[in-house]
Design an enzyme around this catalytic site. Structure first.
Site, PDB file in Angstrom:
ATOM      1  N   ARG A 133       7.505  13.987  -1.782  1.00  8.30           N
ATOM      2  CA  ARG A 133       8.546  14.365  -3.444  1.00  8.30           C
ATOM      3  C   ARG A 133       7.994  14.792  -4.510  1.00  8.30           C
ATOM      4  O   ARG A 133       8.622  15.146  -5.241  1.00  8.30           O
ATOM      5  CB  ARG A 133       8.976  12.402  -3.324  1.00  8.30           C
ATOM      6  CG  ARG A 133       9.492  11.918  -2.776  1.00  8.30           C
ATOM      7  CD  ARG A 133      10.049  10.594  -3.433  1.00  8.30           C
ATOM      8  NE  ARG A 133       9.102   9.940  -3.075  1.00  8.30           N
ATOM      9  CZ  ARG A 133       9.274   9.513  -2.298  1.00  8.30           C
ATOM     10  NH1 ARG A 133       9.687   9.205  -0.587  1.00  8.30           N
ATOM     11  NH2 ARG A 133       7.769   8.288  -1.748  1.00  8.30           N
ATOM     12  N   GLU A 141      -1.736  -0.136   2.969  1.00  7.44           N
ATOM     13  CA  GLU A 141      -1.890  -1.481   2.841  1.00  7.44           C
ATOM     14  C   GLU A 141      -2.247  -2.368   4.490  1.00  7.44           C
ATOM     15  O   GLU A 141      -3.193  -2.483   4.491  1.00  7.44           O
ATOM     16  CB  GLU A 141      -0.818  -2.232   2.678  1.00  7.44           C
ATOM     17  CG  GLU A 141      -0.354  -3.166   2.333  1.00  7.44           C
ATOM     18  CD  GLU A 141       0.661  -3.793   1.848  1.00  7.44           C
ATOM     19  OE1 GLU A 141       1.632  -2.731   1.851  1.00  7.44           O
ATOM     20  OE2 GLU A 141       1.037  -5.168   1.887  1.00  7.44           O
TER      21      GLU A 141
HETATM   22  P1  AMP Z   1       0.198   4.879  -3.984  1.00  6.92           P
HETATM   23  O1  AMP Z   1      -1.350   5.455  -3.673  1.00  6.92           O
HETATM   24  O2  AMP Z   1       0.034   3.819  -4.075  1.00  6.92           O
HETATM   25  O3  AMP Z   1       0.003   5.388  -5.433  1.00  6.92           O
HETATM   26  O4  AMP Z   1       1.377   5.667  -3.554  1.00  6.92           O
HETATM   27  C1  AMP Z   1       1.711   6.761  -4.213  1.00  6.92           C
HETATM   28  C2  AMP Z   1       3.414   7.383  -3.296  1.00  6.92           C
HETATM   29  O5  AMP Z   1       3.812   6.481  -3.202  1.00  6.92           O
HETATM   30  C3  AMP Z   1       3.756   8.678  -3.694  1.00  6.92           C
HETATM   31  O6  AMP Z   1       3.857   9.571  -3.491  1.00  6.92           O
HETATM   32  C4  AMP Z   1       4.947   7.038  -4.228  1.00  6.92           C
HETATM   33  O7  AMP Z   1       5.833   8.668  -3.487  1.00  6.92           O
HETATM   34  C5  AMP Z   1       5.510   6.826  -2.547  1.00  6.92           C
HETATM   35  N1  AMP Z   1       5.423   5.407  -3.890  1.00  6.92           N
HETATM   36  C6  AMP Z   1       4.798   4.338  -3.796  1.00  6.92           C
HETATM   37  N2  AMP Z   1       5.284   3.616  -3.996  1.00  6.92           N
HETATM   38  C7  AMP Z   1       7.007   3.454  -4.455  1.00  6.92           C
HETATM   39  C8  AMP Z   1       7.767   3.214  -4.636  1.00  6.92           C
HETATM   40  N3  AMP Z   1       7.488   1.342  -5.137  1.00  6.92           N
HETATM   41  N4  AMP Z   1       8.724   3.728  -5.428  1.00  6.92           N
HETATM   42  C9  AMP Z   1       8.579   4.961  -4.823  1.00  6.92           C
HETATM   43  N5  AMP Z   1       8.103   5.619  -4.503  1.00  6.92           N
HETATM   44  C10 AMP Z   1       6.766   5.123  -4.334  1.00  6.92           C
END
Ligand code: AMP
Length: 174
Positions: free
Chosen positions: A62, A99
């Site tokens: 995305r 996680e």
């Molecule tokens: P993180 O590594 O936890 O910051 O997760 C980031 C990635 O996961 C990004 O590339 C987002 O596209 C996706 N992502 C994580 N949580 C969400 C959410 N609640 N809604 C949409 N995309 C998410």
């Protein structure tokens, strides 16, 4: 303000996707809205206008909706970060914690020149694990992380704490 609220109204929140307890911020409803798409792209471009940036890195998948338009407006190149096994030439990779378990991201080994100032772009900053891993990938190749830009930041997950010292911008906050 009104503008931000209008954009937020275009983002669909899907409870319990992809698993129970996750509130998913679905940007496809924003992307398909002509004025909304234009506003988001214009806002990101405006934020980085005139910034000293030599390359824009987008995170699969995305991040690819937004990184190339920022690169285009700055007249610099776009570099894709991909899941393992997709890039055909020599790659560098980084492993990072999820996680449950770990995941990997890769970049072509010759994608970043040493000393280049790199902007990292993704759709959502959640826990910050992904962005942190990509920053490591850039730095390992001698690049300097000039900034991290997101459309959405989930403030309550405190992803910024993993990214101290970096210039972080998010258009919308939840
Ligand atoms: P993180 O590594 O936890 O910051 O997760 C980031 C990635 O996961 C990004 O590339 C987002 O596209 C996706 N992502 C994580 N949580 C969400 C959410 N609640 N809604 C949409 N995309 C998410």
């Amino acid at each position: 303000k009104d503008f931000m609220n209008h954009l937020k109204q275009l983002i669909r929140e899907v409870p319990d996707f992809p698993k129970p307890g996750i509130n998913f911020y679905d940007i496809t409803t924003l992307l398909k809205d002509g004025a909304g798409l234009r506003s988001v792209i214009d806002s990101l471009n405006e934020r980085y206008k005139g910034a000293a940036i030599d390359a824009v890195v987008g995170i699969e998948a995305r991040g690819y909706f937004f990184a190339p338009t920022v690169a285009y407006s700055l007249s610099v190149g776009f570099v894709p970060v991909r899941k393992p096994g997709k890039l055909p030439a020599k790659t560098v990779e980084v492993e990072y914690a999820l996680e449950y378990g770990t995941d990997k991201l890769t970049m072509h080994a010759d994608a970043i020149e040493p000393g280049q100032r790199v902007l990292i772009v993704d759709d959502v900053l959640a826990t910050g694990g992904t962005a942190q891993a990509v920053a490591q990938l850039v730095e390992r190749q001698g690049g300097k992380v000039a900034g991290l830009g997101f459309v959405i930041e989930l403030d309550f997950l405190e992803g910024r704490k993993k990214l101290t010292g970096y210039d972080i911008f998010s258009l919308l906050h939840y």
